[in-house]
Design a protein around this motif. Structure first.
Motif, mmCIF file in Angstrom:
data_model
loop_
_atom_site.group_PDB
_atom_site.id
_atom_site.type_symbol
_atom_site.label_atom_id
_atom_site.label_comp_id
_atom_site.label_asym_id
_atom_site.label_seq_id
_atom_site.Cartn_x
_atom_site.Cartn_y
_atom_site.Cartn_z
ATOM 1 N N VAL A 23 6.417 -5.310 -3.772
ATOM 2 C CA VAL A 23 7.603 -5.134 -2.926
ATOM 3 C C VAL A 23 8.375 -6.453 -2.867
ATOM 4 O O VAL A 23 7.938 -7.421 -2.251
ATOM 5 C CB VAL A 23 7.219 -4.643 -1.519
ATOM 6 C CG1 VAL A 23 8.460 -4.553 -0.624
ATOM 7 C CG2 VAL A 23 6.529 -3.279 -1.606
ATOM 8 N N LYS A 63 11.605 -7.071 -1.859
ATOM 9 C CA LYS A 63 12.781 -7.193 -0.979
ATOM 10 C C LYS A 63 12.914 -8.611 -0.424
ATOM 11 O O LYS A 63 11.901 -9.228 -0.101
ATOM 12 C CB LYS A 63 12.695 -6.178 0.162
ATOM 13 C CG LYS A 63 11.520 -6.398 1.091
ATOM 14 C CD LYS A 63 11.355 -5.218 2.053
ATOM 15 C CE LYS A 63 10.331 -5.526 3.103
ATOM 16 N NZ LYS A 63 9.698 -4.303 3.657
ATOM 17 N N ASN A 87 13.805 -1.952 -0.467
ATOM 18 C CA ASN A 87 14.150 -0.991 0.568
ATOM 19 C C ASN A 87 15.641 -0.901 0.855
ATOM 20 O O ASN A 87 16.062 -0.114 1.677
ATOM 21 C CB ASN A 87 13.340 -1.231 1.848
ATOM 22 C CG ASN A 87 13.690 -2.531 2.515
ATOM 23 O OD1 ASN A 87 14.329 -3.390 1.899
ATOM 24 N ND2 ASN A 87 13.284 -2.693 3.762
ATOM 25 N N ILE A 107 11.830 2.358 -1.470
ATOM 26 C CA ILE A 107 10.780 2.624 -0.484
ATOM 27 C C ILE A 107 11.307 2.672 0.948
ATOM 28 O O ILE A 107 10.598 3.079 1.849
ATOM 29 C CB ILE A 107 9.640 1.570 -0.585
ATOM 30 C CG1 ILE A 107 10.183 0.162 -0.349
ATOM 31 C CG2 ILE A 107 8.962 1.652 -1.949
ATOM 32 C CD1 ILE A 107 9.100 -0.906 -0.296
ATOM 33 N N VAL A 113 4.394 4.871 6.186
ATOM 34 C CA VAL A 113 4.348 3.478 6.620
ATOM 35 C C VAL A 113 3.458 3.465 7.864
ATOM 36 O O VAL A 113 3.849 3.942 8.920
ATOM 37 C CB VAL A 113 5.753 2.942 6.971
ATOM 38 C CG1 VAL A 113 5.680 1.494 7.437
ATOM 39 C CG2 VAL A 113 6.695 3.063 5.770
ATOM 40 N N MET A 171 -0.095 -1.356 2.716
ATOM 41 C CA MET A 171 0.787 -2.513 2.580
ATOM 42 C C MET A 171 -0.091 -3.766 2.659
ATOM 43 O O MET A 171 -1.309 -3.653 2.652
ATOM 44 C CB MET A 171 1.855 -2.485 3.687
ATOM 45 C CG MET A 171 2.643 -1.192 3.605
ATOM 46 S SD MET A 171 3.820 -0.769 4.923
ATOM 47 C CE MET A 171 4.468 -2.273 5.530
ATOM 48 N N SER A 172 0.526 -4.931 2.756
ATOM 49 C CA SER A 172 -0.278 -6.162 2.691
ATOM 50 C C SER A 172 -1.468 -6.172 3.648
ATOM 51 O O SER A 172 -2.550 -6.628 3.292
ATOM 52 C CB SER A 172 0.595 -7.388 2.961
ATOM 53 O OG SER A 172 1.436 -7.615 1.856
ATOM 54 N N ARG A 226 2.010 -0.461 -1.702
ATOM 55 C CA ARG A 226 3.278 -1.204 -1.693
ATOM 56 C C ARG A 226 3.026 -2.562 -1.052
ATOM 57 O O ARG A 226 2.977 -2.672 0.169
ATOM 58 C CB ARG A 226 4.334 -0.431 -0.903
ATOM 59 C CG ARG A 226 4.471 1.049 -1.321
ATOM 60 C CD ARG A 226 5.501 1.748 -0.439
ATOM 61 N NE ARG A 226 5.241 1.570 0.970
ATOM 62 C CZ ARG A 226 4.552 2.415 1.735
ATOM 63 N NH1 ARG A 226 4.062 3.525 1.243
ATOM 64 N NH2 ARG A 226 4.354 2.147 3.016
ATOM 65 N N VAL A 227 2.850 -3.579 -1.884
ATOM 66 C CA VAL A 227 2.426 -4.877 -1.364
ATOM 67 C C VAL A 227 3.522 -5.929 -1.571
ATOM 68 O O VAL A 227 3.914 -6.213 -2.703
ATOM 69 C CB VAL A 227 1.110 -5.325 -2.040
ATOM 70 C CG1 VAL A 227 0.668 -6.671 -1.479
ATOM 71 C CG2 VAL A 227 0.018 -4.278 -1.857
ATOM 72 N N GLY A 228 4.007 -6.474 -0.476
ATOM 73 C CA GLY A 228 5.044 -7.503 -0.529
ATOM 74 C C GLY A 228 4.508 -8.876 -0.198
ATOM 75 O O GLY A 228 4.268 -9.719 -1.076
ATOM 76 N N THR A 229 4.278 -9.118 1.090
ATOM 77 C CA THR A 229 3.895 -10.440 1.587
ATOM 78 C C THR A 229 2.700 -11.058 0.861
ATOM 79 O O THR A 229 2.718 -12.247 0.539
ATOM 80 C CB THR A 229 3.579 -10.345 3.100
ATOM 81 O OG1 THR A 229 4.667 -9.665 3.736
ATOM 82 C CG2 THR A 229 3.413 -11.710 3.710
ATOM 83 N N ARG A 289 8.506 -13.151 4.269
ATOM 84 C CA ARG A 289 9.947 -12.963 4.027
ATOM 85 C C ARG A 289 10.747 -13.714 5.085
ATOM 86 O O ARG A 289 10.347 -13.803 6.233
ATOM 87 C CB ARG A 289 10.307 -11.473 4.089
ATOM 88 C CG ARG A 289 9.860 -10.715 2.879
ATOM 89 C CD ARG A 289 10.182 -9.242 3.019
ATOM 90 N NE ARG A 289 9.398 -8.598 4.045
ATOM 91 C CZ ARG A 289 8.188 -8.066 3.861
ATOM 92 N NH1 ARG A 289 7.621 -8.112 2.664
ATOM 93 N NH2 ARG A 289 7.539 -7.500 4.859
HETATM 94 C C1 LIG Z 1 8.415 -4.218 3.262
HETATM 95 C C2 LIG Z 1 7.717 -2.953 2.977
HETATM 96 C C3 LIG Z 1 6.427 -2.949 2.401
HETATM 97 C C4 LIG Z 1 5.635 -4.205 2.094
HETATM 98 O O1 LIG Z 1 5.203 -4.799 3.279
HETATM 99 P P1 LIG Z 1 4.201 -6.074 3.252
HETATM 100 O O2 LIG Z 1 3.539 -6.012 4.574
HETATM 101 O O3 LIG Z 1 5.047 -7.271 3.059
HETATM 102 O O4 LIG Z 1 3.252 -5.868 2.130
HETATM 103 C C5 LIG Z 1 5.852 -1.722 2.119
HETATM 104 N N1 LIG Z 1 6.494 -0.559 2.378
HETATM 105 C C6 LIG Z 1 7.714 -0.528 2.924
HETATM 106 C C7 LIG Z 1 8.361 0.778 3.187
HETATM 107 C C8 LIG Z 1 8.370 -1.713 3.241
HETATM 108 O O5 LIG Z 1 9.603 -1.671 3.793
#
Ligand SMILES: *Cc1c(COP(=O)(O)O)cnc(C)c1O
Length: 230
Positions: free
Chosen positions: A33, A35, A56, A77, A161, A202-203, A218-221, A227
């Motif tokens: 992820v 964003k 997103n 997402i 989510v 997620m993270s 869905r892994v961002g951080t 962010r």
């Molecule tokens: C930002 C986001 C993520 C990733 O979140 P992290 O906690 O940073 O991994 C996953 N899914 C959705 C829908 C998001 O908006």
């Protein structure tokens, strides 16, 4: 930690969860992820082999799209406004966040214009949080049945989510429920509906999600770092 270290750690955690649950590695896709993160960082993760990226905001996909390799699978997402569907219909591989018939009807209309079939997931608000998007579990089957009749659109599964928690174990029950919703809908054998994908984790909780049947985390951080929304 470098981006490579972060990615290696996430991949290794996913693989441990996969073996712990006795699942097959090819059944789980990591979506990075990206964003708020710059194209240079996305390119770095791409060069390490990742092809699936999640954003997103429509505007952000449009800004990044032409500056990155064309074989990236872009996943939308986040919440999608009907009037923005037309901008991304030919750019994304999967829309994870469909939670109304109105939005699905717009996706259908735009998909037909582009002679394509758009794959979508139905977003479920499992925990019933007021602040969250997603259909309530009680209304899920009816929504799936109505959207499934639209042309140019194919329901591929469910997305959620989960609440933000400190201990990922707190979300295990939610992931178990999601898996069960997918199994239940699958059993109804609705035309144009498969439950191939369950997008959850997620993270903070992706390992628990994988243990409970997630097929897309869905892994961002944990990959790109915190962010900064400023
Ligand atoms: C930002 C986001 C993520 C990733 O979140 P992290 O906690 O940073 O991994 C996953 N899914 C959705 C829908 C998001 O908006």
């Amino acid at each position: 930690m470098s981006l490579k270290d972060n990615l290696d750690e996430v991949v290794s955690n996913i693989n441990s969860a996969i073996s712990k649950a006795g699942r097959r590695p090819e059944d789980v896709t990591l979506i990075a992820v990206s964003k708020t993160k710059p194209v240079s960082m996305i390119q770095e993760i791409y060069d390490l082999g990742v092809r699936d990226f999640g954003e997103n905001r429509v505007q952000e996909i449009l800004e990044k799209y032409d500056r990155l390799p064309s074989d990236i699978n872009w996943h939308l997402i986040g919440h999608l406004q009907t009037n923005k569907v037309k901008y991304i219909i030919d750019k994304v591989c999967l829309i994870h966040s469909v939670d109304s018939y109105k939005l699905a009807a717009e996706i259908s209309k735009e998909a037909l214009k582009h002679s394509r079939t758009m794959d979508i997931l139905i977003e479920v608000n499992v925990a019933g949080e007021e602040s969250k998007f997603g259909v309530r579990p009680d209304d899920l089957e009816e929504l799936v049945r109505s959207i499934a009749k639209l042309p140019g659109i194919c329901i591929k599964g469910l997305m959620t989510v989960a609440p933000y928690v400190v201990d990922p174990e707190e979300n295990r029950g939610i992931f178990v429920k999601m898996k069960q919703f997918a199994v239940d809908i699958s059993k109804k054998s609705i035309d144009n509906v498969s439950m191939d994908y369950i997008s959850m984790g997620m993270s903070g909780d992706y390992t628990v999600a994988v243990e409970e049947g997630s097929t897309m985390v869905r892994v961002g951080t944990s990959i790109f770092g915190e962010r900064n929304y400023k």
